[in-house]
Design a protein around this motif. Sequence first.
Motif, mmCIF file in Angstrom:
data_model
loop_
_atom_site.group_PDB
_atom_site.id
_atom_site.type_symbol
_atom_site.label_atom_id
_atom_site.label_comp_id
_atom_site.label_asym_id
_atom_site.label_seq_id
_atom_site.Cartn_x
_atom_site.Cartn_y
_atom_site.Cartn_z
ATOM 1 N N ASP A 15 0.849 -1.195 0.000
ATOM 2 C CA ASP A 15 0.000 0.000 0.000
ATOM 3 C C ASP A 15 0.887 1.248 0.000
ATOM 4 O OD1 ASP A 15 -1.750 2.055 0.559
ATOM 5 O OD2 ASP A 15 -2.607 1.107 2.344
ATOM 6 N N ILE A 16 0.768 2.050 -1.037
ATOM 7 C CA ILE A 16 1.650 3.222 -1.187
ATOM 8 C C ILE A 16 1.429 4.255 -0.076
ATOM 9 C CG2 ILE A 16 0.164 4.648 -2.697
ATOM 10 C CD1 ILE A 16 2.744 5.134 -4.411
ATOM 11 N N ILE A 24 5.152 10.496 -2.744
ATOM 12 C CA ILE A 24 4.498 9.378 -3.428
ATOM 13 C C ILE A 24 3.709 9.966 -4.602
ATOM 14 C CG2 ILE A 24 4.391 7.898 -1.394
ATOM 15 C CD1 ILE A 24 1.383 8.553 -1.182
ATOM 16 N N ASN A 26 0.510 9.940 -6.995
ATOM 17 C CA ASN A 26 -0.899 9.565 -7.042
ATOM 18 C C ASN A 26 -1.382 9.475 -8.487
ATOM 19 O OD1 ASN A 26 -3.608 9.226 -6.436
ATOM 20 N ND2 ASN A 26 -3.973 11.389 -5.965
ATOM 21 N N VAL A 38 -6.235 4.251 -5.911
ATOM 22 C CA VAL A 38 -5.118 4.751 -5.101
ATOM 23 C C VAL A 38 -5.370 6.208 -4.690
ATOM 24 C CG1 VAL A 38 -3.605 5.443 -7.023
ATOM 25 C CG2 VAL A 38 -2.608 4.659 -4.883
ATOM 26 N N SER A 123 2.930 4.937 -7.946
ATOM 27 C CA SER A 123 1.915 3.906 -8.138
ATOM 28 C C SER A 123 1.882 3.580 -9.637
ATOM 29 C CB SER A 123 0.551 4.402 -7.640
ATOM 30 O OG SER A 123 0.193 5.601 -8.291
ATOM 31 N N SER A 124 1.170 2.518 -9.999
ATOM 32 C CA SER A 124 1.130 2.093 -11.415
ATOM 33 C C SER A 124 0.041 2.892 -12.129
ATOM 34 C CB SER A 124 0.821 0.605 -11.521
ATOM 35 O OG SER A 124 1.706 -0.137 -10.729
ATOM 36 N N VAL A 161 5.720 1.080 -6.628
ATOM 37 C CA VAL A 161 4.873 0.389 -5.663
ATOM 38 C C VAL A 161 3.772 -0.344 -6.415
ATOM 39 C CG1 VAL A 161 3.434 0.603 -3.618
ATOM 40 C CG2 VAL A 161 5.347 2.165 -3.963
ATOM 41 N N PHE A 163 0.600 -3.091 -6.379
ATOM 42 C CA PHE A 163 -0.431 -3.487 -5.432
ATOM 43 C C PHE A 163 -0.694 -4.981 -5.530
ATOM 44 C CE2 PHE A 163 -4.787 -2.399 -3.596
ATOM 45 C CZ PHE A 163 -4.249 -2.008 -2.394
#
Length: 177
Positions: A15-16, A24, A26, A38, A123-124, A161, A163
């Motif tokens: 979990d980011i 981080i 978003n 996310v 995140s992806s 990161v 998931f």
Amino acid sequence: MSDSTSSRLRVVQGDITKLAATAIVNAANSSLLGGGGVDGAIHRAGGPAILDECRQIRARQGGCKTGEAVITTGGRLPAQYVIHTVGPVWNGGSKGEPELLAACYRNSLALALERRLESVAFSSISTGVYGYPKADAAAIAVREVRQWLATHEWPQEVVFVVFDEENNRLYEQALAG
Ligand code: AR6
């Protein structure tokens, strides 16, 4: 890839919102007003200070276009900052999606360079609701970040990161290739 570049890049599954990176990244939408996935998790965990700053940015520049990125506080997150980037909605691949996704990574990294941020966790972007094929998205993410790290000193470290197990495997493959 040189050794000095590979040592600045890694994949973490989880979990980011729990990650103590300097920033981080978003997977936002153009409104910057939050959403599911996310984005929802980041606003929930970070609290209202993030949305307050997003609203100020909206008032100034009318949101964030696809492929672009903006930066806010991390609020109550362990991360100091949140970089909000807007990925493309997958529409078959001939509507500029690969270029726009690549721009998300480069523009996020440019903010990190501008502010001399030590570490950035991505995140992806676009691989959830926006439907970007995961293998292609992982290849673009890895290519763009590698190219950036080979030519820039900041950020010093980048974390992908992931998931789910599928993305974990795809990123490991992309990094090995
Ligand atoms: N930590 C890390 N990754 C996560 C987390 C988490 N807590 N939760 C989901 N993911 P998505 P998009 C992964 O749908 O496709 C929002 O409503 C997830 O498995 O969050 O860019 C925005 O407001 C997937 O691989 O973003 C936009 O409207 C990845 O994050 C829209 O969704 C991205 O999935 C953006 O869609």
